[in-house]
Write an enzyme that holds these catalytic residues in place. Structure first.
Site, PDB file in Angstrom:
ATOM      1  N   ASN A   8      -5.737   2.051  12.593  1.00 39.53           N
ATOM      2  CA  ASN A   8      -4.766   1.331  13.651  1.00 39.53           C
ATOM      3  C   ASN A   8      -3.840   2.242  14.346  1.00 39.53           C
ATOM      4  O   ASN A   8      -2.879   2.832  13.826  1.00 39.53           O
ATOM      5  CB  ASN A   8      -3.904   0.200  12.630  1.00 39.53           C
ATOM      6  CG  ASN A   8      -2.818  -0.515  13.615  1.00 39.53           C
ATOM      7  OD1 ASN A   8      -2.984  -0.447  14.896  1.00 39.53           O
ATOM      8  ND2 ASN A   8      -2.251  -1.337  13.051  1.00 39.53           N
ATOM      9  N   TRP A   9      -4.115   2.682  15.645  1.00 38.29           N
ATOM     10  CA  TRP A   9      -3.455   3.520  16.246  1.00 38.29           C
ATOM     11  C   TRP A   9      -2.034   2.841  16.683  1.00 38.29           C
ATOM     12  O   TRP A   9      -1.181   3.609  17.219  1.00 38.29           O
ATOM     13  CB  TRP A   9      -4.174   3.902  17.586  1.00 38.29           C
ATOM     14  CG  TRP A   9      -5.365   4.794  17.358  1.00 38.29           C
ATOM     15  CD1 TRP A   9      -6.039   4.903  15.982  1.00 38.29           C
ATOM     16  CD2 TRP A   9      -6.178   5.363  18.343  1.00 38.29           C
ATOM     17  NE1 TRP A   9      -7.203   5.601  16.190  1.00 38.29           N
ATOM     18  CE2 TRP A   9      -7.347   5.904  17.495  1.00 38.29           C
ATOM     19  CE3 TRP A   9      -6.003   5.769  19.651  1.00 38.29           C
ATOM     20  CZ2 TRP A   9      -8.244   6.857  18.330  1.00 38.29           C
ATOM     21  CZ3 TRP A   9      -7.017   6.436  20.306  1.00 38.29           C
ATOM     22  CH2 TRP A   9      -8.230   7.039  19.596  1.00 38.29           C
ATOM     23  N   LYS A  10      -1.889   1.695  16.821  1.00 36.12           N
ATOM     24  CA  LYS A  10      -0.556   1.005  17.141  1.00 36.12           C
ATOM     25  C   LYS A  10      -0.369   1.753  18.600  1.00 36.12           C
ATOM     26  O   LYS A  10      -1.347   1.592  19.333  1.00 36.12           O
ATOM     27  CB  LYS A  10       0.380   1.166  16.206  1.00 36.12           C
ATOM     28  CG  LYS A  10       0.215   1.115  14.903  1.00 36.12           C
ATOM     29  CD  LYS A  10       1.308   1.069  13.921  1.00 36.12           C
ATOM     30  CE  LYS A  10       0.898   0.998  12.473  1.00 36.12           C
ATOM     31  NZ  LYS A  10       2.092   0.843  11.727  1.00 36.12           N
ATOM     32  N   HIS A  95      -1.256  -8.801  12.124  1.00 31.60           N
ATOM     33  CA  HIS A  95      -0.736  -7.684  11.348  1.00 31.60           C
ATOM     34  C   HIS A  95       0.976  -7.948  11.417  1.00 31.60           C
ATOM     35  O   HIS A  95       1.289  -8.710  12.158  1.00 31.60           O
ATOM     36  CB  HIS A  95      -0.783  -6.492  12.561  1.00 31.60           C
ATOM     37  CG  HIS A  95      -0.226  -4.918  11.917  1.00 31.60           C
ATOM     38  ND1 HIS A  95       1.043  -4.746  11.812  1.00 31.60           N
ATOM     39  CD2 HIS A  95      -0.978  -4.266  11.269  1.00 31.60           C
ATOM     40  CE1 HIS A  95       1.218  -3.299  11.192  1.00 31.60           C
ATOM     41  NE2 HIS A  95      -0.037  -3.106  11.005  1.00 31.60           N
ATOM     42  N   GLU A  97       3.670  -6.247  12.134  1.00 23.94           N
ATOM     43  CA  GLU A  97       4.490  -6.005  13.072  1.00 23.94           C
ATOM     44  C   GLU A  97       4.275  -6.985  14.214  1.00 23.94           C
ATOM     45  O   GLU A  97       5.322  -7.337  14.979  1.00 23.94           O
ATOM     46  CB  GLU A  97       3.791  -4.610  13.680  1.00 23.94           C
ATOM     47  CG  GLU A  97       4.572  -3.496  12.788  1.00 23.94           C
ATOM     48  CD  GLU A  97       3.595  -2.163  12.669  1.00 23.94           C
ATOM     49  OE1 GLU A  97       2.889  -1.961  13.693  1.00 23.94           O
ATOM     50  OE2 GLU A  97       3.843  -1.419  11.960  1.00 23.94           O
ATOM     51  N   GLU A 167      -1.813  -5.737   3.375  1.00 19.82           N
ATOM     52  CA  GLU A 167      -0.552  -4.706   3.674  1.00 19.82           C
ATOM     53  C   GLU A 167       0.458  -5.159   3.264  1.00 19.82           C
ATOM     54  O   GLU A 167       1.296  -5.882   4.213  1.00 19.82           O
ATOM     55  CB  GLU A 167      -0.855  -4.685   5.163  1.00 19.82           C
ATOM     56  CG  GLU A 167      -2.318  -4.319   5.674  1.00 19.82           C
ATOM     57  CD  GLU A 167      -2.065  -3.324   7.010  1.00 19.82           C
ATOM     58  OE1 GLU A 167      -2.700  -2.416   6.959  1.00 19.82           O
ATOM     59  OE2 GLU A 167      -1.562  -3.788   7.869  1.00 19.82           O
ATOM     60  N   GLY A 173       4.221   2.094   6.942  1.00 17.97           N
ATOM     61  CA  GLY A 173       4.946   3.244   7.839  1.00 17.97           C
ATOM     62  C   GLY A 173       6.278   3.545   6.961  1.00 17.97           C
ATOM     63  O   GLY A 173       6.953   4.504   7.609  1.00 17.97           O
ATOM     64  N   SER A 209       0.794   3.059   4.098  1.00 14.49           N
ATOM     65  CA  SER A 209       1.184   4.620   3.811  1.00 14.49           C
ATOM     66  C   SER A 209      -0.009   5.175   2.986  1.00 14.49           C
ATOM     67  O   SER A 209      -0.010   5.699   1.897  1.00 14.49           O
ATOM     68  CB  SER A 209       2.478   4.701   3.055  1.00 14.49           C
ATOM     69  OG  SER A 209       3.580   4.197   3.728  1.00 14.49           O
ATOM     70  N   GLY A 230      -2.695   3.381   9.195  1.00 13.05           N
ATOM     71  CA  GLY A 230      -1.852   3.432  10.287  1.00 13.05           C
ATOM     72  C   GLY A 230      -1.598   4.814  10.723  1.00 13.05           C
ATOM     73  O   GLY A 230      -2.585   5.679  11.526  1.00 13.05           O
ATOM     74  N   GLY A 231      -0.724   5.527  10.400  1.00 10.72           N
ATOM     75  CA  GLY A 231      -0.148   6.864  10.656  1.00 10.72           C
ATOM     76  C   GLY A 231      -1.221   7.927  10.477  1.00 10.72           C
ATOM     77  O   GLY A 231      -1.408   8.595  11.587  1.00 10.72           O
TER      78      GLY A 231
HETATM   79  C1  PEP Z   1      -0.730  -0.383   9.295  1.00  9.28           C
HETATM   80  O1  PEP Z   1       0.030  -0.506  10.277  1.00  9.28           O
HETATM   81  O2  PEP Z   1      -1.567  -1.120   9.277  1.00  9.28           O
HETATM   82  C2  PEP Z   1      -0.519   0.723   8.291  1.00  9.28           C
HETATM   83  C3  PEP Z   1      -1.128   0.692   7.295  1.00  9.28           C
HETATM   84  O3  PEP Z   1       0.497   1.766   8.714  1.00  9.28           O
HETATM   85  P1  PEP Z   1       0.671   2.963   7.800  1.00  9.28           P
HETATM   86  O4  PEP Z   1      -0.633   3.647   7.114  1.00  9.28           O
HETATM   87  O5  PEP Z   1       1.191   3.903   8.789  1.00  9.28           O
HETATM   88  O6  PEP Z   1       1.569   2.433   6.590  1.00  9.28           O
END
Ligand code: PEP
Length: 251
Positions: A8-10, A95, A97, A167, A173, A209, A230-231
Site C-alpha cells: 500500500n503506497w498510500k 483502511h 486511515e 491491521e 506506521g 509495521s 505500507g512503509g
Molecule cells: C498500512 O498502512 O496498511 C500499513 C500496514 O502500514 P505500515 O506497514 O507502514 O505500518
C-alpha cells in the site's frame, strides 16, 4: 491456502519514482517461482501506468479506495468501473486511515465492498482495533463487529473472492508491530468467523509495521497468509525481501 504480499503506497511517490519502483519490482519478480501473489497499490494517478508496467510479470494492481456508486455527480471520486476499465483487479477498502481521516463508517465500507464484488474486483478488506480498544481487552469484539457489518449477507462464493487484512491501528506506521502470538490469535479468531460463514480459505493478511526483520516470524504463523505492507512497500529491496520471506515460509 493462498499467500499474498500486497503493498500500500498510500500518498507517496511522483510519476518518475512510481515508474522506477515498478520497474525494480518487475525485475526482482522475474523468474521467481509462483506461489506468492504480489499486489501493488499505487495512488490513483499512477494506476494506468502501473497496470502497463507490470503486464506479464504476474504482479497485480490494486486501488487504495473507490466510491460505492457506479457513476454520478461525486466530484473527486473514482468508481469501481473506472478502475476495472484500467485493468485494476483489487481494491483496498476500510483502511484505518480512511476511517480515521475521512470518516468512513463500517456501513460505507460494506457498501464499497459489495460494489467491488458486483463488478468482479477483489476487495482487500481492512479491519483492526485501536490501541485503547486493545488495552481495554476489546480487540476481538471490535474486529468481530467490523467483520459482521462488512460481510453480512455475503454468500460463501462472494466471501471467497475477498481478502481480509488484519491491521491493528496501533501498529500502522508506528514501528510497533503485533507480536507473532498477537497476530496468530487474532488471525485464528478471524479464520473462525470466516469458517462460520463457509469461507475458511479466505486469505487473512497481517498489516502493521511489517518489515524484513520481523516478517519471518509473522508469516510463519499458521493463520497469517502474507501481509499488507505500507512503509516497506515503498522500497523495492525491502518489498522484494518480504515477498521472498513469504515464499520461503509458505513453501
Ligand atoms: C498500512 O498502512 O496498511 C500499513 C500496514 O502500514 P505500515 O506497514 O507502514 O505500518
Amino acid at each position: 491456502m493462498r499467500t499474498i504480499v500486497a503493498g500500500n503506497w498510500k500518498m507517496h511517490k511522483d510519476k518518475a519514482e512510481a515508474l522506477a519502483l515498478l520497474s525494480e519490482l518487475v525485475k526482482a519478480n522475474a523468474g521467481q517461482p509462483a506461489g506468492v501473489e504480489v499486489v501493488v497499490s499505487p495512488p490513483y494517478p499512477f494506476l494506468d501506468l502501473a497496470v502497463n508496467a507490470v503486464k506479464g510479470s504476474g504482479i497485480q494492481v490494486a486501488a487504495q479506495n473507490c466510491h460505492a456508486a457506479a457513476s454520478g455527480a461525486f466530484t473527486g471520486e473514482v468508481s469501481v468501473l473506472m478502475l476495472k476499465s484500467l485493468g485494476v483487479t483489487h481494491c483496498i477498502v476500510g483502511h484505518s486511515e480512511r476511517r480515521q481521516y475521512f470518516g468512513e463508517t463500517d456501513a460505507q465500507v460494506a457498501e464499497k465492498l459489495r460494489t467491488l464484488l458486483f463488478h468482479g474486483l477483489a476487495p482487500i478488506y481492512c479491519c483492526g482495533e485501536r490501541r485503547e480498544e486493545r488495552e481495554a481487552g476489546r480487540h476481538f469484539h471490535v474486529v468481530e463487529a467490523q467483520l459482521n457489518e462488512a460481510l453480512a449477507g455475503l454468500t460463501a462464493d462472494e466471501l471467497e473472492r475477498c481478502i481480509v487484512a488484519y491491521e491493528p491501528v496501533w501498529a500502522i506506521g508506528t514501528g510497533l508491530n503485533a507480536t507473532a502470538q498477537q497476530a496468530q490469535d487474532m488471525h485464528a479468531f478471524i479464520r473462525g468467523l470466516l469458517a462460520d460463514r463457509g469461507a475458511a480459505s479466505v486469505p487473512v493478511l497481517y498489516g502493521g509495521s511489517c518489515k524484513p526483520d520481523n516478517a519471518a516470524e509473522l508469516f510463519a504463523c499458521p493463520d497469517v497468509n502474507g501481509g499488507l505492507i505500507g512503509g516497506a512497500s515503498l522500497d523495492a529491496s525491502q518489498f522484494s525481501a518480504l515477498i521472498r520471506i513469504a515464499r520461503e515460509r509458505k513453501a
